[in-house]
Write a protein that holds these residues in place. Structure first.
Motif, PDB file in Angstrom:
ATOM      1  N   PRO A 110      11.948   6.179  -2.100  1.00 13.40           N
ATOM      2  CA  PRO A 110      10.962   7.272  -2.069  1.00 13.40           C
ATOM      3  C   PRO A 110      10.042   7.158  -0.867  1.00 13.40           C
ATOM      4  N   ASN A 111       9.526   8.304  -0.416  1.00 19.91           N
ATOM      5  CA  ASN A 111       8.393   8.203   0.502  1.00 19.91           C
ATOM      6  C   ASN A 111       7.136   7.932  -0.316  1.00 19.91           C
ATOM      7  N   ALA A 112       6.022   7.731   0.348  1.00 22.96           N
ATOM      8  CA  ALA A 112       4.805   7.320  -0.363  1.00 22.96           C
ATOM      9  C   ALA A 112       4.362   8.366  -1.385  1.00 22.96           C
ATOM     10  N   GLY A 113       4.452   9.632  -1.006  1.00 27.95           N
ATOM     11  CA  GLY A 113       4.063  10.685  -1.936  1.00 27.95           C
ATOM     12  C   GLY A 113       4.941  10.727  -3.167  1.00 27.95           C
ATOM     13  N   GLU A 114       6.243  10.577  -2.981  1.00 28.19           N
ATOM     14  CA  GLU A 114       7.170  10.560  -4.118  1.00 28.19           C
ATOM     15  C   GLU A 114       6.930   9.338  -4.991  1.00 28.19           C
ATOM     16  N   ALA A 115       6.651   8.196  -4.359  1.00 24.86           N
ATOM     17  CA  ALA A 115       6.377   6.976  -5.130  1.00 24.86           C
ATOM     18  C   ALA A 115       5.183   7.189  -6.053  1.00 24.86           C
ATOM     19  N   ARG A 116       4.140   7.838  -5.551  1.00 29.82           N
ATOM     20  CA  ARG A 116       2.961   8.085  -6.380  1.00 29.82           C
ATOM     21  C   ARG A 116       3.280   9.043  -7.524  1.00 29.82           C
ATOM     22  N   GLU A 176      -0.385   7.052  -9.474  1.00 22.69           N
ATOM     23  CA  GLU A 176      -0.974   5.784  -9.026  1.00 22.69           C
ATOM     24  C   GLU A 176      -1.217   5.835  -7.512  1.00 22.69           C
ATOM     25  N   ALA A 177      -2.447   5.564  -7.094  1.00 20.53           N
ATOM     26  CA  ALA A 177      -2.795   5.666  -5.684  1.00 20.53           C
ATOM     27  C   ALA A 177      -2.370   4.446  -4.877  1.00 20.53           C
ATOM     28  N   ASP A 178      -2.369   3.283  -5.507  1.00 19.45           N
ATOM     29  CA  ASP A 178      -2.097   2.036  -4.795  1.00 19.45           C
ATOM     30  C   ASP A 178      -0.594   1.857  -4.589  1.00 19.45           C
ATOM     31  N   ILE A 179      -0.169   1.850  -3.331  1.00 17.90           N
ATOM     32  CA  ILE A 179       1.262   1.778  -3.040  1.00 17.90           C
ATOM     33  C   ILE A 179       1.868   0.457  -3.501  1.00 17.90           C
ATOM     34  N   ASP A 180       1.133  -0.635  -3.417  1.00 13.87           N
ATOM     35  CA  ASP A 180       1.673  -1.913  -3.873  1.00 13.87           C
ATOM     36  C   ASP A 180       1.950  -1.890  -5.380  1.00 13.87           C
ATOM     37  N   ARG A 181       1.083  -1.244  -6.144  1.00 14.82           N
ATOM     38  CA  ARG A 181       1.346  -1.122  -7.576  1.00 14.82           C
ATOM     39  C   ARG A 181       2.554  -0.230  -7.835  1.00 14.82           C
ATOM     40  N   CYS A 182       2.683   0.822  -7.047  1.00 12.71           N
ATOM     41  CA  CYS A 182       3.887   1.658  -7.154  1.00 12.71           C
ATOM     42  C   CYS A 182       5.135   0.825  -6.854  1.00 12.71           C
ATOM     43  N   GLY A 183       5.070   0.040  -5.790  1.00 20.21           N
ATOM     44  CA  GLY A 183       6.217  -0.786  -5.426  1.00 20.21           C
ATOM     45  C   GLY A 183       6.600  -1.753  -6.519  1.00 20.21           C
ATOM     46  N   ALA A 184       5.594  -2.347  -7.171  1.00 15.97           N
ATOM     47  CA  ALA A 184       5.877  -3.286  -8.256  1.00 15.97           C
ATOM     48  C   ALA A 184       6.576  -2.577  -9.416  1.00 15.97           C
ATOM     49  N   ARG A 185       6.132  -1.375  -9.739  1.00 20.30           N
ATOM     50  CA  ARG A 185       6.752  -0.634 -10.838  1.00 20.30           C
ATOM     51  C   ARG A 185       8.169  -0.186 -10.485  1.00 20.30           C
ATOM     52  N   LEU A 186       8.339   0.298  -9.268  1.00 23.30           N
ATOM     53  CA  LEU A 186       9.632   0.862  -8.879  1.00 23.30           C
ATOM     54  C   LEU A 186      10.677  -0.204  -8.569  1.00 23.30           C
ATOM     55  N   SER A 187      10.261  -1.446  -8.365  1.00 25.50           N
ATOM     56  CA  SER A 187      11.216  -2.525  -8.086  1.00 25.50           C
ATOM     57  C   SER A 187      11.518  -3.364  -9.318  1.00 25.50           C
ATOM     58  N   ALA A 188      11.195  -2.861 -10.485  1.00 25.94           N
ATOM     59  CA  ALA A 188      11.501  -3.589 -11.714  1.00 25.94           C
ATOM     60  C   ALA A 188      13.009  -3.698 -11.901  1.00 25.94           C
ATOM     61  N   ILE A 198       9.695   1.887   0.079  1.00 24.09           N
ATOM     62  CA  ILE A 198       8.783   3.031   0.110  1.00 24.09           C
ATOM     63  C   ILE A 198       8.443   3.328   1.565  1.00 24.09           C
ATOM     64  N   THR A 199       8.866   4.488   2.027  1.00 19.87           N
ATOM     65  CA  THR A 199       8.678   4.828   3.430  1.00 19.87           C
ATOM     66  C   THR A 199       7.303   5.448   3.653  1.00 19.87           C
ATOM     67  N   GLY A 200       6.779   5.265   4.858  1.00 14.00           N
ATOM     68  CA  GLY A 200       5.422   5.697   5.156  1.00 14.00           C
ATOM     69  C   GLY A 200       5.304   6.805   6.167  1.00 14.00           C
ATOM     70  N   GLY A 201       6.388   7.520   6.411  1.00 17.10           N
ATOM     71  CA  GLY A 201       6.311   8.602   7.388  1.00 17.10           C
ATOM     72  C   GLY A 201       5.360   9.705   6.990  1.00 17.10           C
ATOM     73  N   ASP A 202       5.143   9.877   5.681  1.00 11.38           N
ATOM     74  CA  ASP A 202       4.252  10.938   5.204  1.00 11.38           C
ATOM     75  C   ASP A 202       2.813  10.477   5.057  1.00 11.38           C
ATOM     76  N   GLU A 203       2.512   9.249   5.424  1.00 11.45           N
ATOM     77  CA  GLU A 203       1.156   8.736   5.367  1.00 11.45           C
ATOM     78  C   GLU A 203       0.445   8.998   6.701  1.00 11.45           C
ATOM     79  N   ILE A 208       4.743   2.592   8.363  1.00 11.33           N
ATOM     80  CA  ILE A 208       4.934   1.320   7.674  1.00 11.33           C
ATOM     81  C   ILE A 208       5.815   1.583   6.453  1.00 11.33           C
ATOM     82  N   ASN A 209       7.019   1.037   6.482  1.00 15.45           N
ATOM     83  CA  ASN A 209       7.919   1.090   5.337  1.00 15.45           C
ATOM     84  C   ASN A 209       7.779  -0.224   4.576  1.00 15.45           C
ATOM     85  N   ARG A 210       7.499  -0.128   3.298  1.00 16.41           N
ATOM     86  CA  ARG A 210       7.240  -1.315   2.474  1.00 16.41           C
ATOM     87  C   ARG A 210       8.431  -1.581   1.558  1.00 16.41           C
ATOM     88  N   GLU A 211       8.944  -2.791   1.634  1.00 19.57           N
ATOM     89  CA  GLU A 211      10.119  -3.190   0.853  1.00 19.57           C
ATOM     90  C   GLU A 211       9.679  -4.135  -0.271  1.00 19.57           C
TER      91      GLU A 211
END
Length: 260
Positions: free
Chosen positions: A138-144, A150-162, A169-174, A180-183
Motif C-alpha cells: 500500500p501507499n501511505a494513504g491506503e495503509a492508513r 491510524e495516523a502513525d505509519i509505523d503502527r500501520c506497518g506493524a499491523r499490516l506485517s502480521a 508502505i510506499t511514500g510517494g503520496d506523502e 521514503i518506502n518503509r519495509e
C-alpha cells in the motif's frame, strides 16, 4: 530463455498508465510473462477515474479457471479488486496455490482521488486475503485506510506485517522532501528505502512496483532482493516518465531491469 509466468488479477485502465497495461509492461521488463484476469473496467484518463464497472462474477471465475488450467504460475500479483466477492474468490485461489508467492497491491483510490473499489473491499483484503500474501504494497494513504485511520505509519506497518508477511508502505503520496518506502516484517527491524523525490505526479507507479516485485519473486529471488530490485526499477521508470495526456505522467516501463 524461459520466462516465468505470473498471474495478474487487476483492473483495466484505458489510458495505459495503470492497471493491466502497467502490469504487463513491468512484468516483461523484469523478465516475466503476465497472464491477466480483469476485475473491473474503468472509464479513466491520466487525470482521474470517471467510472467503474465490475466484471460479472461468473465470468471472472471462468477467466481464473481457464488461466489455471492452461498455465503454471511462479507468482501472483493482485491489484484493484471490485468487490468483496472477488476478494473471497482470490482467497480460494491462494489456498489452492499456497507455495506460489502472492503480492497484493491494495488499490482503493486512484491518484486523482477517484474511488476504484467499493467500501467492503478494504476490510475483506485486511480480514481475509492479506493472511495469504507474501508482500503487501500500500501507499501511505491506503495503509492508513486499511488500519482504520491510524495516523502513525509505523503502527500501520506493524499491523499490516502480521502473520509473517512483508508490508512495503510506499511514500510517494506523502509530503516529505524525499520518497521514503518503509519495509516492515514482524520480528525484524524496520527498513527505510530512500529515493530522490522527482517532480510531478505519476500514474501507475504502484502497479509498476507490485508487478515488478512479483516478477522478481517469480525468478526465485528472496524477498529482500526482490524488494530492492523492484524499487530500483520503478525509480528509473519514474525518472524517465512521459506525458501521454493532460494529467499525470506515465512511468517509462519498457526498459530492462538491472541488479540495483
Amino acid at each position: 530463455m524461459k520466462r516465468p509466468n505470473i498471474l495478474v488479477i487487476a483492473g483495466h485502465d484505458p489510458s495505459g498508465g495503470a492497471g493491466i497495461q502497467a502490469d504487463i509492461e513491468a512484468a516483461a521488463a523484469n523478465g516475466a510473462h503476465a497472464a491477466t484476469v480483469i476485475t473491473l473496467l474503468t472509464c479513466q484518463d491520466t487525470t482521474n477515474v470517471h467510472g467503474v464497472e465490475a466484471v460479472a462474477a461468473d465470468f471472472f471465475d471462468r477467466c481464473l479457471e481457464t488461466a489455471l488450467a492452461d498455465m503454471d504460475f511462479a507468482a501472483i500479483k493482485v491489484g484493484v479488486i471490485a468487490n468483496a466477492e472477488q476478494v473471497m474468490r482470490i482467497v480460494d485461489l491462494a489456498e489452492r496455490l499456497p507455495n506460489v508467492p502472492l503480492v497484493v497491491d491494495p488499490v482503493l483510490r486512484a491518484a486523482g482521488g477517484g474511488t476504484l473499489a467499493d467500501d467492503s473491499v478494504g476490510q475483506a483484503l485486511r480480514d481475509h486475503l492479506f493472511a495469504h500474501a507474501d508482500v503487501v504494497t500500500p501507499n501511505a494513504g491506503e495503509a492508513r485506510l486499511l488500519c482504520d485511520g491510524e495516523a502513525d505509519i509505523d503502527r500501520c506497518g506493524a499491523r499490516l506485517s502480521a502473520n509473517g508477511r512483508c508490508a512495503l508502505i510506499t511514500g510517494g503520496d506523502e509530503g516529505d522532501s524525499e520518497v521514503i518506502n518503509r519495509e516492515y516484517v514482524a520480528g525484524e527491524p524496520r527498513e527505510m528505502h530512500r529515493w530522490p523525490r522527482l517532480p510531478g505526479v505519476f500514474h501507475g507507479s504502484g502497479c509498476t512496483l507490485a508487478s515488478a516485485l512479483a516478477a522478481q519473486l517469480a525468478h526465485g529471488h528472496d524477498r529482500a532482493t526482490a524488494v530492492r530490485r523492484a524499487q530500483a526499477y520503478v525509480w528509473r521508470t519514474l525518472d524517465n516518465a512521459f506525458a501521454a495526456g493532460r494529467g499525470q505522467h506515465i512511468p517509462a516501463r519498457i526498459q530492462p531491469a538491472r541488479d540495483s
